[in-house]
Write a protein that holds these residues in place. Structure first.
Motif, PDB file in Angstrom:
ATOM      1  N   GLY A   1      45.252  41.756  38.008  1.00 55.00           N
ATOM      2  CA  GLY A   1      46.224  42.841  37.937  1.00 55.00           C
ATOM      3  C   GLY A   1      46.825  43.030  39.326  1.00 55.00           C
ATOM      4  N   VAL A   2      48.140  43.167  39.389  1.00 53.08           N
ATOM      5  CA  VAL A   2      48.800  43.298  40.686  1.00 53.08           C
ATOM      6  C   VAL A   2      49.497  44.647  40.784  1.00 53.08           C
ATOM      7  CG1 VAL A   2      50.487  42.257  42.265  1.00 53.08           C
ATOM      8  CG2 VAL A   2      49.234  40.808  40.640  1.00 53.08           C
TER       9      VAL A   2
ATOM     10  N   ALA B   1      46.033  49.076  39.494  1.00 49.49           N
ATOM     11  CA  ALA B   1      45.688  47.648  39.509  1.00 49.49           C
ATOM     12  C   ALA B   1      44.746  47.365  38.338  1.00 49.49           C
ATOM     13  CB  ALA B   1      45.026  47.283  40.837  1.00 49.49           C
ATOM     14  N   ASP B   2      43.849  48.297  38.097  1.00 43.82           N
ATOM     15  CA  ASP B   2      42.886  48.147  37.000  1.00 43.82           C
ATOM     16  C   ASP B   2      43.602  48.167  35.649  1.00 43.82           C
ATOM     17  OD1 ASP B   2      40.347  47.975  35.806  1.00 43.82           O
ATOM     18  OD2 ASP B   2      40.303  50.151  35.527  1.00 43.82           O
ATOM     19  N   ILE B   3      44.606  49.022  35.540  1.00 41.64           N
ATOM     20  CA  ILE B   3      45.392  49.084  34.303  1.00 41.64           C
ATOM     21  C   ILE B   3      46.103  47.743  34.064  1.00 41.64           C
ATOM     22  CG2 ILE B   3      47.490  50.117  33.294  1.00 41.64           C
ATOM     23  CD1 ILE B   3      46.526  52.804  34.534  1.00 41.64           C
ATOM     24  N   ALA B   4      46.682  47.190  35.125  1.00 38.59           N
ATOM     25  CA  ALA B   4      47.367  45.894  34.999  1.00 38.59           C
ATOM     26  C   ALA B   4      46.360  44.800  34.641  1.00 38.59           C
ATOM     27  CB  ALA B   4      48.078  45.551  36.306  1.00 38.59           C
ATOM     28  N   LEU B   5      45.188  44.873  35.272  1.00 36.55           N
ATOM     29  CA  LEU B   5      44.144  43.885  34.984  1.00 36.55           C
ATOM     30  C   LEU B   5      43.737  43.942  33.516  1.00 36.55           C
ATOM     31  CD1 LEU B   5      41.892  41.876  35.806  1.00 36.55           C
ATOM     32  CD2 LEU B   5      40.486  43.855  36.381  1.00 36.55           C
ATOM     33  N   TYR B   6      43.578  45.149  33.042  1.00 36.35           N
ATOM     34  CA  TYR B   6      43.165  45.277  31.639  1.00 36.35           C
ATOM     35  C   TYR B   6      44.246  44.735  30.701  1.00 36.35           C
ATOM     36  CZ  TYR B   6      41.169  47.093  27.385  1.00 36.35           C
ATOM     37  OH  TYR B   6      40.636  47.182  26.132  1.00 36.35           O
ATOM     38  N   ALA B   7      45.514  44.954  31.077  1.00 35.72           N
ATOM     39  CA  ALA B   7      46.614  44.409  30.269  1.00 35.72           C
ATOM     40  C   ALA B   7      46.524  42.879  30.257  1.00 35.72           C
ATOM     41  CB  ALA B   7      47.957  44.874  30.823  1.00 35.72           C
ATOM     42  N   ALA B   8      46.162  42.294  31.402  1.00 31.87           N
ATOM     43  CA  ALA B   8      46.017  40.827  31.478  1.00 31.87           C
ATOM     44  C   ALA B   8      44.897  40.364  30.557  1.00 31.87           C
ATOM     45  CB  ALA B   8      45.737  40.401  32.919  1.00 31.87           C
ATOM     46  N   LYS B   9      43.817  41.117  30.540  1.00 30.47           N
ATOM     47  CA  LYS B   9      42.676  40.766  29.674  1.00 30.47           C
ATOM     48  C   LYS B   9      43.088  40.855  28.209  1.00 30.47           C
ATOM     49  CE  LYS B   9      39.101  40.550  32.677  1.00 30.47           C
ATOM     50  NZ  LYS B   9      38.223  39.396  32.859  1.00 30.47           N
ATOM     51  N   CYS B  10      43.805  41.927  27.897  1.00 30.84           N
ATOM     52  CA  CYS B  10      44.178  42.144  26.502  1.00 30.84           C
ATOM     53  C   CYS B  10      45.168  41.114  26.010  1.00 30.84           C
ATOM     54  CB  CYS B  10      44.792  43.525  26.313  1.00 30.84           C
ATOM     55  SG  CYS B  10      43.562  44.783  26.369  1.00 30.84           S
ATOM     56  N   SER B  11      46.000  40.618  26.906  1.00 29.48           N
ATOM     57  CA  SER B  11      46.962  39.646  26.396  1.00 29.48           C
ATOM     58  C   SER B  11      46.393  38.235  26.466  1.00 29.48           C
ATOM     59  CB  SER B  11      48.308  39.783  27.093  1.00 29.48           C
ATOM     60  OG  SER B  11      48.145  39.885  28.478  1.00 29.48           O
ATOM     61  N   GLY B  12      45.085  38.132  26.451  1.00 32.34           N
ATOM     62  CA  GLY B  12      44.470  36.824  26.249  1.00 32.34           C
ATOM     63  C   GLY B  12      43.705  36.260  27.431  1.00 32.34           C
TER      64      GLY B  12
END
Ligand code: C2E
Ligand code: MG
Ligand code: MG
Length: 404
Positions: free
Chosen positions: A102-103, A120-131
């Motif tokens: 997440g950036v 950053a954590d929110i972006a990271l979680y979005a990265a996790k959720c999108s695969g």
């Protein structure tokens, strides 16, 4: 502070290894430690990253892209991605472990450390959720869903600490259509979470988060225990053949002591091992097939049966059903929706049924809702059906009333 002083820009790259717990729990903590050391070492020698990389705990790292390096930000991100596209050599064996990132940009997206880390954590979680295996930049549009996630996380931790009182296990009947009047032969145990604060939450909404947080282990253990107790009760109440199916997440399956956990729940509850079926999905088998086969074989050696859930979706490979030690194939609902109408779905179900018969495996189809679907299925060699047509998931008392 340096960025503020210089009046420039900087960024935080928040990195989390994907499925680190598979390595940690599966291969042992010493191998997990080794991987973390390797990752830290590699990051620490990268241009721009060296001297600005920190371990936040567990498998999380943060890199500060300083004002001096901000022009190289995207190149740094690419280098980190490349680093994880190669296998890691751990104790002489190569393992793949990807990362999600997440950036968050400073000062545009916040001006306190807390706010930046949170975003950053929110972006990271979005990265996790999108695969997973992806990089996502913070975007305020994902924020609202993320607040719900943080809420869910807090509530889920409380719910698991509070004796699971907000969780309930419901039972959906499975019937045998090869026998007169399609008798019930058992049920699949399905979890429900009725959160005091958030209301009723579907398993498809919270299981992925529970897996991500590692909470699936205590939650899954709770479901397993409840379901075994219930099945033993049915067996004692005049239905010695009723079986119970319990879903097992890959995260649970890769716990070092999973076989021991299953053995002890059988002992504690007194369930006949043959009446317990553990459902696993295919996606999991990919990464470490040989390990998966070994665990499933050990589970089967206890007398417990194994079902391959959601067959036909995700990483399906027909080879899996030959290679994996399984007793039941559960064909996913998506093939049943237009069975009888769509040629492909019909042929697929027929083919799996015949293949299964050849290799001595049972087939259960999920998601049967109409009489037409049942009629179409009766033309195939399908034995077991689970679906709203025969019964919805029921509270345990309701199930007893109807099927005991
Ligand atoms: P699954 O294991 O494939 O379970 C079958 C799902 O299909 C259930 O959804 C069930 O209610 C639904 N279903 C059954 N028949 C029909 C039908 O005729 N029509 C329709 N539309 N749906 C039908 P549910 O209970 O929402 O669970 C969803 C998924 O969540 C499960 O899919 C499973 O992957 C996961 N899950 C549920 N409970 C647990 C659990 O205790 N542990 C783990 N690890 N995963 C669980
Ligand atoms: Mg299932
Ligand atoms: Mg399924």
């Amino acid at each position: 502070h340096a960025t503020v002083r210089s009046g420039g820009e900087s960024a935080i790259l928040y990195i989390d290894l994907d499925d680190f717990n598979h390595i940690n729990d599966g291969l042992g903590h010493h191998v997990g430690d080794l991987l973390l050391q390797n990752v830290a070492d590699a990051l620490g020698h990268m241009d721009g990253v060296a001297g600005h990389c920190y371990r936040l705990g567990g498998d999380e790292f943060a890199v500060i892209v300083t004002t001096r390096h901000i022009e190289q930000r995207d190149a740094m991100i690419r280098n980190i991605q490349n680093l994880f596209s190669r296998p890691w050599l751990l104790q002489g064996t190569e393992y793949y472990c990807t990362m999600s990132m997440g950036v968050v940009r400073f000062p545009t997206e916040g001006d306190t450390v807390e706010e930046l880390i949170k975003k950053a954590d929110i972006a990271l979680y979005a990265a996790k959720c999108s695969g997973k295996n992806r990089v996502e930049f913070y975007d305020e549009n994902v924020e609202s869903t993320s607040f719900r996630r943080l809420d869910m996380e807090k509530n889920m931790r409380n719910a698991t600490n509070n004796a699971f009182s907000e969780f309930e296990v419901v039972y959906q009947p499975i019937v045998d259509v090869t026998r007169e009047s399609n008798p019930c032969v058992g049920a699949e145990a399905l979890i429900r979470w009725n959160s005091g604060e958030l209301g009723l939450i579907a398993p498809t909404d919270f299981i992925p988060l529970a897996e991500y947080l590692g909470l699936i282990n205590p939650i899954g253990a709770y479901v397993l225990e409840e379901a075994c107790k219930r099945c033993k009760y049915w067996n004692d109440m005049g239905h010695p053949d009723y079986k119970v199916n319990v879903n097992l997440s890959v995260v649970q399956l890769l716990q070092n002591d999973i076989v021991e956990q299953v053995r002890s729940v059988i002992k504690r509850t007194g369930i006949v091992p043959e009446n317990l079926t553990l459902e696993v999905t295919e996606g999991l088998a990919i990464n470490d097939m040989s390990r998966m086969k070994k665990i499933l074989s050990e589970i089967r050696a206890l007398g417990v049966r194994v079902a391959l859930d959601d067959f036909g979706t995700g990483y399906s490979s027909l080879n899996h059903i030959r290679e994996m030690p399984i007793d039941v194939i559960k064909i996913d609902r998506c093939f049943i929706i237009d069975i009888g109408k769509d040629e492909f779905s019909t042929a697929f179900v027929k083919m799996v049924a015949e293949l299964a018969q050849t290799i001595g495996v049972h087939v259960c189809v999920e998601g049967v809702e109409t009489k037409e679907q049942v009629d179409a299925l009766k033309q195939t060699k399908i034995q077991l059906i689970q679906g709203f047509y025969f019964g919805k998931p029921l509270h345990k008392e309701e199930f007893d009333e109807k099927y005991l």
